[in-house]
Design an enzyme around this catalytic site. Structure first.
Site, PDB file in Angstrom:
ATOM      1  CE1 TYR A 142      14.025   7.102   2.063  1.00 59.74           C
ATOM      2  CE2 TYR A 142      12.781   8.720   0.631  1.00 59.74           C
ATOM      3  CZ  TYR A 142      13.319   7.906   1.750  1.00 59.74           C
ATOM      4  OH  TYR A 142      12.545   8.451   2.958  1.00 59.74           O
ATOM      5  CE  LYS A 193      21.421  15.161  12.310  1.00 63.72           C
ATOM      6  NZ  LYS A 193      21.081  15.859  13.650  1.00 63.72           N
ATOM      7  CG  ASP A 225      18.560  17.619  14.802  1.00 60.36           C
ATOM      8  OD1 ASP A 225      18.907  18.508  13.675  1.00 60.36           O
ATOM      9  OD2 ASP A 225      19.154  17.211  15.559  1.00 60.36           O
ATOM     10  CG  ASP A 249       9.469  10.600   2.669  1.00 59.70           C
ATOM     11  OD1 ASP A 249       8.292  11.185   2.651  1.00 59.70           O
ATOM     12  OD2 ASP A 249      10.020   9.436   2.478  1.00 59.70           O
ATOM     13  CG  ASP A 253       4.353  12.891   4.838  1.00 60.64           C
ATOM     14  OD1 ASP A 253       4.082  13.655   3.867  1.00 60.64           O
ATOM     15  OD2 ASP A 253       4.351  11.880   5.185  1.00 60.64           O
TER      16      ASP A 253
END
Ligand code: NAD
Length: 371
Positions: A142, A193, A225, A249, A253
């Protein structure tokens, strides 16, 4: 008792309503002699924009820096849709997080027994769930450079974001995770990852190195994942999950929705501890300003109250009072007292202020019993 100073920024929409209940609890704790908390109040978000032309003033940031912690309600609303992005209510929140260098975002996902049916997963999968996600908040894709949308010589356009992490950025958030795990079940799952990203490979190597200092904590690594799948398959395997900004993020959630109730979710954002032991910290509910119910006394104040409990535990050295608030919140829910968002058959629907009162009454009853 040492005086502690809190900055309260209630913000917009339901922010002032839910923060009103937090203020009642602070007043109660001070009156009982359990805390010695002084509060300063300032505007943030749209309310600050309307009054000062900016979503957070430099003066507010300065007070935040000097306070033991900041409690924030919520910001935003359609009223400010036409305002420039850098002056929007949300920009005030981003600025305070950035200026205070709050690099670790803590998002607990706890399933209360009384609300187990609110989860979309089967009760046997989520019963007793208590996960803490630690998300790196100020680095990664980001913020990485280069970024932008570029015109290529062949006429195509190219969108670019860059995932970047340094060892120090990984270590400081890793330390937060290890130290929190010590106060919980002592297990950290680090997610990246590493199979396809160099930044992930570095993350895994540095977490492994850092673990040398925290041998009493169990460290495991998981691809992000896979973590997303495991959160749905067997979420109770996790204690603390630490991960980068982007994966955090998404995973936070996902984890929070295992609980099924936005009005119950607290969060904390922490900075580094300086040589004097001071640590910048901001506590806020996960939910937004809920313009659809603002001003109607319908908001659930629990997320804001549980955020204050986190502040008591992590910034104010009042872990026992935090336990007391959380146990009282459980009891209130078990007694069938509910705001509209978590209402269920056979329960009593109450307003925002009635929910705050019910919690304080429960705390009083418990204190009397303990005396
Ligand atoms: P929201 O969280 O405000 O609301 C989503 C839904 O959940 C709404 O139906 C709302 O009524 C309900 N809800 C939320 N909190 C509740 C509570 N405590 N009690 C009962 N019901 C509750 O999200 P949104 O509608 O997407 O966003 C509204 C505004 O809030 C936007 O301007 C957005 O930018 C802002 N926002 C701010 C923050 C923040 O301040 N940290 C976070 C998210 C969204």
């Amino acid at each position: 008792m040492k005086q502690q100073n809190i900055l309260i920024t209630a913000g917009d929409g339901i922010g002032p309503e839910v923060m009103g209940e937090v203020k009642k609890i602070i007043f109660f704790l001070n009156a009982e002699g359990m805390t010695n908390i002084t509060t300063t109040e300032r505007l943030i978000g749209g309310a600050s924009y309307d009054a000062h032309g900016v979503p957070v003033t430099d003066e507010t940031i300065e007070i935040a820096r000097k306070s033991d912690c900041v409690l924030l309600g919520a910001v935003g609303g359609t009223k400010w849709d036409g305002v420039d992005y850098n002056l929007r209510p949300e920009a005030g929140l981003l600025k305070i997080r950035k200026d205070l260098e709050l690099f670790a975002n803590l998002r607990p996902a706890i399933v209360f027994d009384a609300l187990i049916d609110a989860s979309t997963l089967k009760p046997e999968i989520v019963k007793g769930l208590d996960i803490l996600i630690v998300r790196e908040l100020t680095g990664g894709v980001y913020f990485g450079e280069p970024r932008g949308i570029f015109n290529l010589p062949n006429g195509e356009r190219q969108g670019v974001n860059t995932q970047v992490y340094t060892t120090s950025e990984i270590h400081r958030v890793g330390r937060v995770a290890f130290e929190l795990a010590r106060k919980r079940q002592g297990r950290v799952t680090s997610c990246e990852k590493a199979n396809v990203m160099e930044s992930g490979k570095l993350w895994r190597e540095e977490m492994t190195k850092l673990h040398e200092e925290y041998k009493d904590v169990q460290l495991s690594h998981m691809y992000a994942d896979n973590c997303a799948m495991q959160l749905l398959k067997n979420p109770r395997q996790f204690d603390v999950i630490v991960t980068d900004n982007l994966f955090g993020d998404i995973l936070s959630d996902e984890a929070s929705m295992l609980t099924g109730s936005l009005g119950m979710l607290p969060s904390a954002s922490l900075g580094a501890r300086d040589e004097n032991g001071h640590q910048n910290a901001l506590y806020e509910p996960v939910h937004g300003s809920a313009p659809d119910i603002a001003g109607q006394g319908k908001a659930n104040p629990m997320a804001a109250i549980l955020s204050f409990a986190m502040a008591l535990r992590f910034s104010l050295d009042h872990g026992t009072i935090a336990d007391h608030i959380e146990a009282s919140a459980r009891a209130v829910l078990n007694n069938g007292i509910r705001t509209g968002d978590i209402m269920a058959a056979g329960c009593k629907q109450v307003s925002t202020t009635e929910m705050g009162d019910a919690l304080i009454n429960e705390m009083k009853t418990r204190l009397k019993k303990a005396a």
